[in-house]
Design a protein around this motif. Sequence first.
Motif, PDB file in Angstrom:
ATOM      1  N   ARG A  18      44.758  39.915  33.395  1.00 55.60           N
ATOM      2  CA  ARG A  18      43.523  40.598  33.743  1.00 55.60           C
ATOM      3  C   ARG A  18      43.500  41.955  33.055  1.00 55.60           C
ATOM      4  NH1 ARG A  18      44.361  39.039  40.152  1.00 55.60           N
ATOM      5  NH2 ARG A  18      44.371  36.764  39.795  1.00 55.60           N
ATOM      6  N   ASN A 143      47.261  32.571  38.444  1.00 54.20           N
ATOM      7  CA  ASN A 143      46.465  33.587  39.127  1.00 54.20           C
ATOM      8  C   ASN A 143      47.073  33.956  40.476  1.00 54.20           C
ATOM      9  OD1 ASN A 143      43.751  34.290  37.676  1.00 54.20           O
ATOM     10  ND2 ASN A 143      44.063  32.097  37.321  1.00 54.20           N
ATOM     11  N   ARG A 144      47.711  32.984  41.131  1.00 49.16           N
ATOM     12  CA  ARG A 144      48.415  33.290  42.379  1.00 49.16           C
ATOM     13  C   ARG A 144      49.555  34.258  42.103  1.00 49.16           C
ATOM     14  NH1 ARG A 144      51.066  28.381  45.573  1.00 49.16           N
ATOM     15  NH2 ARG A 144      48.858  27.864  45.916  1.00 49.16           N
ATOM     16  N   ALA A 146      49.725  36.486  39.727  1.00 45.80           N
ATOM     17  CA  ALA A 146      49.159  37.818  39.497  1.00 45.80           C
ATOM     18  C   ALA A 146      48.739  38.465  40.806  1.00 45.80           C
ATOM     19  CB  ALA A 146      47.970  37.707  38.545  1.00 45.80           C
ATOM     20  N   ASP A 147      48.168  37.674  41.714  1.00 44.10           N
ATOM     21  CA  ASP A 147      47.744  38.207  43.008  1.00 44.10           C
ATOM     22  C   ASP A 147      48.935  38.709  43.817  1.00 44.10           C
ATOM     23  OD1 ASP A 147      45.076  37.689  42.523  1.00 44.10           O
ATOM     24  OD2 ASP A 147      45.120  35.707  43.475  1.00 44.10           O
ATOM     25  N   GLN A 148      50.068  38.011  43.734  1.00 44.15           N
ATOM     26  CA  GLN A 148      51.258  38.440  44.473  1.00 44.15           C
ATOM     27  C   GLN A 148      51.720  39.815  44.009  1.00 44.15           C
ATOM     28  OE1 GLN A 148      54.059  35.260  43.897  1.00 44.15           O
ATOM     29  NE2 GLN A 148      53.247  34.039  45.572  1.00 44.15           N
ATOM     30  N   LYS A 150      49.803  42.059  42.543  1.00 49.44           N
ATOM     31  CA  LYS A 150      48.753  42.992  42.952  1.00 49.44           C
ATOM     32  C   LYS A 150      48.901  43.397  44.408  1.00 49.44           C
ATOM     33  CE  LYS A 150      43.705  43.405  43.224  1.00 49.44           C
ATOM     34  NZ  LYS A 150      42.413  42.715  42.982  1.00 49.44           N
ATOM     35  N   ASN A 151      49.365  42.456  45.240  1.00 44.31           N
ATOM     36  CA  ASN A 151      49.516  42.735  46.668  1.00 44.31           C
ATOM     37  C   ASN A 151      50.825  43.428  47.013  1.00 44.31           C
ATOM     38  OD1 ASN A 151      47.033  41.521  47.152  1.00 44.31           O
ATOM     39  ND2 ASN A 151      47.934  39.491  47.468  1.00 44.31           N
TER      40      ASN A 151
END
Length: 480
Positions: A18, A143-144, A146-148, A150-151
Amino acid sequence: MSNSQTQPVVLYVDGACRGNPGLGGWGVYMQYPDGQEQELCGGEPNTTNNRMELTAAIEGIKACAAGQPLVIWTDSNYVKQGITEWIIGWKKKNWRKADGKAVINADLWQQLDQTCQNRTIEWHWIKGHAGHAGNERADMLANRGADQVKNGTGNHQVYQNPVSAHSTSTTPETDPAAPEPDWLSHDPLGLDMVYEQEPDDLYTADEEWVDDVEPKTAVEQHNKEQQLEQANPQNGIQRTPATLKLSGRRQLILDTETTGFSFADGDRVIEVGVIEMINRKLTGSSFHVYINPLRPVGDSVTVHGITDEFLQDKLRFEQIAHELSDYLHGAEIIAHNATFDMNFLEGEFLKAGLPSLKSRVDVTDTLALAKRKHPGQKNSLDALVRRYEIKQRDRTFHGALLDAEILADVYLTMTGGQVTLDIGDDQNSAGGLTQHRQFAGRFSLPVIAASQQEAQHHVQWLDQFGEKNGTPALWRTVFE
């Protein structure tokens, strides 16, 4: 070794980013021979899409037993081409490119190379975001990952999830890499050769895929549209009559521009450029038209520079189909990666209610010729232009008529400037794909022996040669 260890594990690997560079993730979806499935994912806060694609492949391979055969599907030609082709040259040059610069992402390429050692791996490319369940699942996992990150769950997290063995298999029903003899059925989406069609500005000097491809600026786009308008002021077909009146079989050098890679997926032809050649001489005759595809051009605008606004008042294919069909009829079509162009044209003609193009033309694929002549090398049109030192033209955008003109120069140079005489080497395929013409058996060459007087004169000449040079001619024993 058990049967489950001799059957391959199928891996779908994918990366996401991203920002590029920016927050990124990677994902691996694995299918084991016994029906079990596994998911892996992870990510990094500041990375690139290519690094995530490479990391997905590395992590997926590392998760498998050392002796287990693997089949890996990736939608990254950067990964597939790099590990199967480019890496050989990089290693020989101590991880340097042809221009002497360091290979981009060399650390991950070295990891991947080391991870692949002593393993049996089949690499395959698969079109991304095209509805293939395995690829879509790997993309979801990337994408999961990347979300991890990010979180705040970590900079390089690996998430493993064994999935029930009763899940539906996502192995593609048809292997996109499997060859078939007919040019209409062989690689119908152009997957095997599509990489040759990618714009050259996606490569560095050593065929390395660049992470970022900057979009064309508004000024560049406007200039391109002005050029297009000047080239086609009446929004119709441009036909140029022949200036040379020659007799013989017509050869038509052809190129198309399209909205994407697959007519079957709804992509359409938006430009056709054809120039005529007879007896290996350009006659001056040409055919050129822009076409309203009745759908958005999408991301393909970065390749050809043709916008939706420019095409909105152009003719539809069915309105130009009969004239184009008449122009092509009975000729030998010469195209680079002919499978791609001919499948699109075949689909367009059939959609317009015209007879199959396959039955009305022969086809010569210059990409197939180039791969045979230069095996293991990059054989895109731009690569051949550089290899043969063809006159450079501005190819900021790929245009059908311009590419046809360039291809004519390449074809004549590649085939030696004369008719190819591969006696006894007929390369005609069942579907009409033609690489060479076979001359063997059409005529017999007479053998004319020297007369006795001619032989005596030649022996006298050999005697004089020996006297003049102080040593007998090495080949005189043939006449003694």
